[in-house]
Design an enzyme around this catalytic site. Sequence first.
Site, PDB file in Angstrom:
ATOM      1  N   CYS A  23      41.072  -3.275  15.598  1.00 50.06           N
ATOM      2  CA  CYS A  23      41.266  -2.593  16.880  1.00 50.06           C
ATOM      3  C   CYS A  23      42.196  -3.417  17.768  1.00 50.06           C
ATOM      4  CB  CYS A  23      39.913  -2.387  17.578  1.00 50.06           C
ATOM      5  SG  CYS A  23      40.053  -1.695  19.241  1.00 50.06           S
ATOM      6  N   CYS A  66      41.004  -3.687  21.492  1.00 48.59           N
ATOM      7  CA  CYS A  66      39.870  -4.584  21.706  1.00 48.59           C
ATOM      8  C   CYS A  66      40.240  -6.052  21.526  1.00 48.59           C
ATOM      9  CB  CYS A  66      38.740  -4.241  20.734  1.00 48.59           C
ATOM     10  SG  CYS A  66      38.153  -2.539  20.832  1.00 48.59           S
ATOM     11  N   ASP A  67      41.054  -6.330  20.507  1.00 45.61           N
ATOM     12  CA  ASP A  67      41.224  -7.717  20.076  1.00 45.61           C
ATOM     13  C   ASP A  67      42.631  -8.280  20.234  1.00 45.61           C
ATOM     14  OD1 ASP A  67      38.564  -7.612  19.319  1.00 45.61           O
ATOM     15  OD2 ASP A  67      39.037  -6.943  17.299  1.00 45.61           O
TER      16      ASP A  67
END
Length: 536
Positions: free
Chosen positions: A134, A137-138
């Site tokens: 992701c 997200c990351d």
Amino acid sequence: MSKNMYDAVIVGGGPAGLTAAIYLARAYYRVLVIEKEKFGGQITLTAEVVNYPGIEHISGAKLGEQMRKQAQNFGAEFLLATVNSIDMDGDIKKVHTSKGDIECFGVILATGASPRMIGFEGEAKFKGHGVAYCATCDGEFFKGKEVFVVGGGFAAAEESVFLTKYAKHVTILIREPDFTCAKTTAQHAYDNEKITVLTHTEVVKVEGGDVLERIVYKNNQTGKEEVFEDKDGFGVFVFAGYEPATSIVKDFGILDERGHVITDASKKTAIEGLYAAGDVCIKPLRQVVTTVGDAGIAATELEKYIAAMEKKTGIKPIVPIRQSGAGKGSLPKEEVKEEGLFSSDMLAQLNTVFGKMEKNILLKVYVKDDDVSKELLSYMNELGKLTDKISVKEVHDETKAPVVEIYKDGEYSGLAFHGVPGGHEFTSFILGIYNVSGPGQGLSDDIREKILKIKDKVSFKILVSLSCTMCPDLVVAVQRIASLNKNIDAQVYDINHFGDLREKYHVMSVPCMVINEDKVLFGKKNIEEVLDYINK
């Protein structure tokens, strides 16, 4: 007639499920959407949606929330639960969930899909320590670092461009001769000076110590291998398609060899009363626009089946009263007006929660002389002004700050947030307050019993990012457990303010769950999965 009798149950709360709910609820049928993780589905992980007709630019999270609200306004009902199985025999179908059984005439399977692991050597070992799925997200964990993207579809092309916001350089590894997505999408990657595209290339393995340090990839035409090494770590983002979430119908004889649901043109399966829509279906293009088209077809076809069943059985489920203004095409002005830190829409939701709270809550805010502490204290004071059920106490403590702890009846609840619970963690923080105050979110009797049976002390550290859409589900699950059992301690950290924890646990992906300081796990998890880890 059972109060749990519905015209239709939709399994899955992504764009397909929400679209089907809009169509069925608008047609005055009683509809329940069951989602196990987060309403909005995979689209909530997309930072920008620019190819949805009629909307020039919108975040995936906002688009998903607008769909949910539209369905709700038409009278659709929602349940956060896990569907364990469905029984399609007879006129009345049964959906067995973690929160009880639901009866209905028809079911739409819209469970979507989850990121597919490729299976190269080291992929599973370094998940969360350099291997990620992701970008939203990351991505921020790889500021100034090299990043490799594995895949050649829409996601690989689009997310590679997104990752250049953080990465020093992005190398895309495509096993085919070229991208498989639209040329215009691929061209954005080709034109970006921070991106290198390698075709006919596959990952052989990744290696390292606490973090990812080495990747070996090869040209599948010549067999020549290349190696990249960085002892300080780098990232590998895998965008290799999705696994359809069809396990609950695996024995129905309606899946192809890859696990996708086989339907006719009307999205009907070979099982009477069972339809499918979205990424669980066999289709050449998996985009939100095709997903909502599937769902519209499935819903309108299911309408005909429901009408026949109502006539045959004489049963007509009671449809909830829809919200005023549903389908009028515009929102009242007060829906978008801002009121200090909280919009009027947020205030309406907060007031609903405050109205249900049983016990008064004390928020003990530990501060020091820094900007984060000042922001945290201001945030909590604003929250306290909204209801007499929440009071705020400021405590100067250089060692603990910045953190807010939740107290009830003068006792610490075991719930704390380190940093400022904004962004995607605002809702989880409010739910934490509600769960401590009582009655809290509904739980099945067996889940509640499992929580109360925990006798040993268990300490949780949940490391999150406020931009992470997958983090709140884990936070809510752990906090719900802690709210019912004093042996559980749930400490949530905005990792952007706690670099020491990032280094200590070698975190390169969120959410990260640390249990009793010695077990480090990555990825979103529901309450049942968390309980399984506690009991291992």
